[in-house]
Design an enzyme around this catalytic site. Structure first.
Site, PDB file in Angstrom:
ATOM      1  N   ASP A  18      34.479  53.183  60.619  1.00 30.67           N
ATOM      2  CA  ASP A  18      33.102  53.267  61.110  1.00 30.67           C
ATOM      3  C   ASP A  18      32.411  51.975  60.701  1.00 30.67           C
ATOM      4  OD1 ASP A  18      30.413  53.746  61.514  1.00 30.67           O
ATOM      5  OD2 ASP A  18      30.502  55.827  60.837  1.00 30.67           O
ATOM      6  N   SER A  25      23.710  40.682  73.948  1.00 34.08           N
ATOM      7  CA  SER A  25      23.525  41.168  75.324  1.00 34.08           C
ATOM      8  C   SER A  25      22.488  40.275  75.990  1.00 34.08           C
ATOM      9  CB  SER A  25      23.015  42.613  75.297  1.00 34.08           C
ATOM     10  OG  SER A  25      22.472  42.985  76.550  1.00 34.08           O
ATOM     11  N   TYR A  82      17.869  49.456  71.409  1.00 36.10           N
ATOM     12  CA  TYR A  82      19.052  48.674  71.777  1.00 36.10           C
ATOM     13  C   TYR A  82      18.729  47.172  71.826  1.00 36.10           C
ATOM     14  CZ  TYR A  82      23.165  47.233  74.461  1.00 36.10           C
ATOM     15  OH  TYR A  82      24.318  46.614  74.873  1.00 36.10           O
ATOM     16  N   SER A 136      18.206  45.537  68.471  1.00 35.72           N
ATOM     17  CA  SER A 136      19.460  45.317  67.732  1.00 35.72           C
ATOM     18  C   SER A 136      20.187  44.086  68.275  1.00 35.72           C
ATOM     19  CB  SER A 136      20.360  46.558  67.806  1.00 35.72           C
ATOM     20  OG  SER A 136      20.949  46.706  69.078  1.00 35.72           O
ATOM     21  N   LYS A 137      20.153  43.912  69.587  1.00 33.53           N
ATOM     22  CA  LYS A 137      20.882  42.788  70.192  1.00 33.53           C
ATOM     23  C   LYS A 137      20.157  41.457  69.961  1.00 33.53           C
ATOM     24  CE  LYS A 137      24.336  45.172  71.614  1.00 33.53           C
ATOM     25  NZ  LYS A 137      25.634  45.003  70.946  1.00 33.53           N
TER      26      LYS A 137
HETATM   27  N1  LIG Z   1      28.578  47.650  79.023  1.00 37.54           N
HETATM   28  C1  LIG Z   1      27.573  46.797  79.125  1.00 37.54           C
HETATM   29  O1  LIG Z   1      26.946  46.664  80.192  1.00 37.54           O
HETATM   30  C2  LIG Z   1      27.190  45.952  77.953  1.00 37.54           C
HETATM   31  C3  LIG Z   1      26.279  44.900  78.163  1.00 37.54           C
HETATM   32  C4  LIG Z   1      25.914  44.105  77.083  1.00 37.54           C
HETATM   33  C5  LIG Z   1      26.453  44.332  75.834  1.00 37.54           C
HETATM   34  N2  LIG Z   1      27.329  45.357  75.648  1.00 37.54           N
HETATM   35  C6  LIG Z   1      27.866  45.584  74.313  1.00 37.54           C
HETATM   36  O2  LIG Z   1      29.267  45.549  74.363  1.00 37.54           O
HETATM   37  C7  LIG Z   1      29.785  46.313  73.273  1.00 37.54           C
HETATM   38  C8  LIG Z   1      30.844  47.249  73.803  1.00 37.54           C
HETATM   39  O3  LIG Z   1      30.217  48.185  74.643  1.00 37.54           O
HETATM   40  P1  LIG Z   1      30.931  48.889  75.878  1.00 37.54           P
HETATM   41  O4  LIG Z   1      30.027  48.773  77.031  1.00 37.54           O
HETATM   42  O5  LIG Z   1      32.316  48.450  75.996  1.00 37.54           O
HETATM   43  O6  LIG Z   1      30.815  50.417  75.408  1.00 37.54           O
HETATM   44  P2  LIG Z   1      31.891  51.507  74.977  1.00 37.54           P
HETATM   45  O7  LIG Z   1      32.964  51.621  75.997  1.00 37.54           O
HETATM   46  O8  LIG Z   1      31.099  52.699  74.624  1.00 37.54           O
HETATM   47  O9  LIG Z   1      32.543  50.872  73.675  1.00 37.54           O
HETATM   48  C9  LIG Z   1      31.896  50.869  72.446  1.00 37.54           C
HETATM   49  C10 LIG Z   1      32.931  50.654  71.367  1.00 37.54           C
HETATM   50  O10 LIG Z   1      32.258  50.599  70.108  1.00 37.54           O
HETATM   51  C11 LIG Z   1      32.896  51.511  69.226  1.00 37.54           C
HETATM   52  N3  LIG Z   1      31.944  52.066  68.269  1.00 37.54           N
HETATM   53  C12 LIG Z   1      30.753  52.666  68.512  1.00 37.54           C
HETATM   54  N4  LIG Z   1      30.204  53.064  67.367  1.00 37.54           N
HETATM   55  C13 LIG Z   1      31.061  52.722  66.376  1.00 37.54           C
HETATM   56  C14 LIG Z   1      31.058  52.875  64.973  1.00 37.54           C
HETATM   57  N5  LIG Z   1      30.039  53.467  64.323  1.00 37.54           N
HETATM   58  N6  LIG Z   1      32.098  52.403  64.257  1.00 37.54           N
HETATM   59  C15 LIG Z   1      33.140  51.820  64.888  1.00 37.54           C
HETATM   60  N7  LIG Z   1      33.203  51.624  66.217  1.00 37.54           N
HETATM   61  C16 LIG Z   1      32.171  52.081  66.945  1.00 37.54           C
HETATM   62  C17 LIG Z   1      33.472  52.605  70.120  1.00 37.54           C
HETATM   63  O11 LIG Z   1      34.582  53.209  69.479  1.00 37.54           O
HETATM   64  P3  LIG Z   1      34.618  54.698  68.884  1.00 37.54           P
HETATM   65  O12 LIG Z   1      33.820  55.567  69.790  1.00 37.54           O
HETATM   66  O13 LIG Z   1      36.099  54.998  68.840  1.00 37.54           O
HETATM   67  O14 LIG Z   1      34.045  54.565  67.512  1.00 37.54           O
HETATM   68  C18 LIG Z   1      33.950  51.779  71.306  1.00 37.54           C
HETATM   69  O15 LIG Z   1      35.221  51.252  71.055  1.00 37.54           O
HETATM   70  C19 LIG Z   1      28.590  47.016  72.636  1.00 37.54           C
HETATM   71  O16 LIG Z   1      28.166  46.303  71.504  1.00 37.54           O
HETATM   72  C20 LIG Z   1      27.539  46.934  73.722  1.00 37.54           C
HETATM   73  O17 LIG Z   1      26.232  46.983  73.201  1.00 37.54           O
HETATM   74  C21 LIG Z   1      27.714  46.172  76.682  1.00 37.54           C
END
Ligand SMILES: NC(=O)c1ccc[n+]([C@@H]2O[C@H](COP(=O)([O-])OP(=O)(O)OC[C@H]3O[C@@H](n4cnc5c(N)ncnc54)[C@H](OP(=O)(O)O)[C@@H]3O)[C@@H](O)[C@H]2O)c1
Length: 271
Positions: free
Chosen positions: A76, A155, A168, A171-172
């Site tokens: 975590d 982001s 959100y 944090s970013k």
């Molecule tokens: N998708 C977008 O449009 C977008 C845009 C800008 C930035 N981002 C950023 O990209 C990153 C990945 O997001 P995603 O879109 O790929 O979402 P996602 O599919 O929900 O992936 C999030 C990942 O973070 C892990 N995670 C969450 N809480 C955690 C914790 N407490 N400890 C350890 N691991 C944790 C999850 O794993 P577990 O659930 O197994 O813990 C999962 O592997 C994030 O930081 C997000 O803010 C995403």
């Protein structure tokens, strides 16, 4: 044309020291979405990977999809001790780290009139504190790595304060500021710092959104942009380009005009 910037073959136009082959890389948030696709992309380029997330079963599946020698480190990120323990395992396994991609994150929106401090601190705790703990754990290993590279997930929301993004977006934005500061301070130690700023990417995180997501791309496409940006040591790896330009322009508008424009987009019902 072979070897041109756009054709995307691993290592082309990239100085040797920056290629992914045999680089020891730790990716957090690798159990789904962007982190999962990035882990697979880096593995296919010959990187030696360690992957983290809370869900050990999903991590094991990703490790299988990487089809190589992958160290699975369930943890975590919001727990400082978990990060320290991961660092110990990384040291035992790899000796040092060449790159770290601190990608784990969650998203929650604020819907006024409910201003929920618990939700905001939960998001800060995973996204910002989680990254801070990751940096603390990884830095000693990066100092002993080859052409070390610290990469953190922000982001495009950090370019402009959007409605409902009090948790959100904050944090970013905090992550972006932290990494920009660190970039300057780590220069004498020759540790490069890159900040990833994606627009909308189709992942389980955005699948929960109930609003239009212009220019949304796939996680595979995002992973390719990130891998290329990492190889070029871009300070800011932002994509898709047109979307990040729009967000930057919005962020640079005079405050009154920007507020009016964003208000028209806001679904908030607060007075
Ligand atoms: N998708 C977008 O449009 C977008 C845009 C800008 C930035 N981002 C950023 O990209 C990153 C990945 O997001 P995603 O879109 O790929 O979402 P996602 O599919 O929900 O992936 C999030 C990942 O973070 C892990 N995670 C969450 N809480 C955690 C914790 N407490 N400890 C350890 N691991 C944790 C999850 O794993 P577990 O659930 O197994 O813990 C999962 O592997 C994030 O930081 C997000 O803010 C995403």
């Amino acid at each position: 044309m072979k070897g041109s910037q756009g054709d995307g073959k691993a290592g082309e136009n990239v100085p040797d020291r920056r290629r992914m082959l045999n680089r020891r890389i730790w990716v957090t948030g690798a159990s789904s979405g962007i982190g999962r696709s990035l882990a697979i992309e880096l593995a296919h380029c010959g990187a030696r990977l360690a992957i983290s997330g809370r869900d050990a079963a999903r991590l094991a599946e990703v490790a299988r999809d990487c089809a190589g020698d992958v160290l699975v480190l369930p943890m975590d990120v919001s727990q400082r001790e978990d990060n320290q323990m991961a660092a110990q395992q990384l040291e035992r396994h790899f000796g040092a780290l060449d790159s770290v991609v601190l990608n784990a994150g969650i998203c929650e929106y604020v819907d006024l009139p409910a201003f929920d401090a618990v939700s905001i601190t939960r998001v800060m705790n995973v996204n910002f504190n989680g990254l801070v703990y990751g940096v603390e754990a990884a830095l000693p290993l990066l100092r002993r790595g080859v052409a070390p590279h610290l990469v953190g997930m922000s982001s495009t929301v950090a370019f402009v304060a959007l409605p409902r993004a009090e948790a959100y977006g904050s944090s970013k934005a905090a992550i972006r500021y932290l990494l920009q500061s660190l970039r300057v301070d780590l220069l004498p130690q020759k540790i490069d710092v890159s900040i990833i700023c994606p627009g909308f990417v189709k992942t389980p995180l955005t699948d929960l959104n109930d609003f239009p997501m212009p220019m949304r791309i796939t996680a595979e496409s995002a992973a390719l942009s990130i891998r290329r940006g990492m190889e070029r040591r871009q300070h800011e790896i932002s994509f898709p380009k047109r979307f990040s330009v729009v967000m930057s322009v919005l962020g640079a508008l005079p405050s009154r005009l920007r507020t009016k424009l964003l208000r028209s987009l806001s679904r908030s019902t607060a007075a």
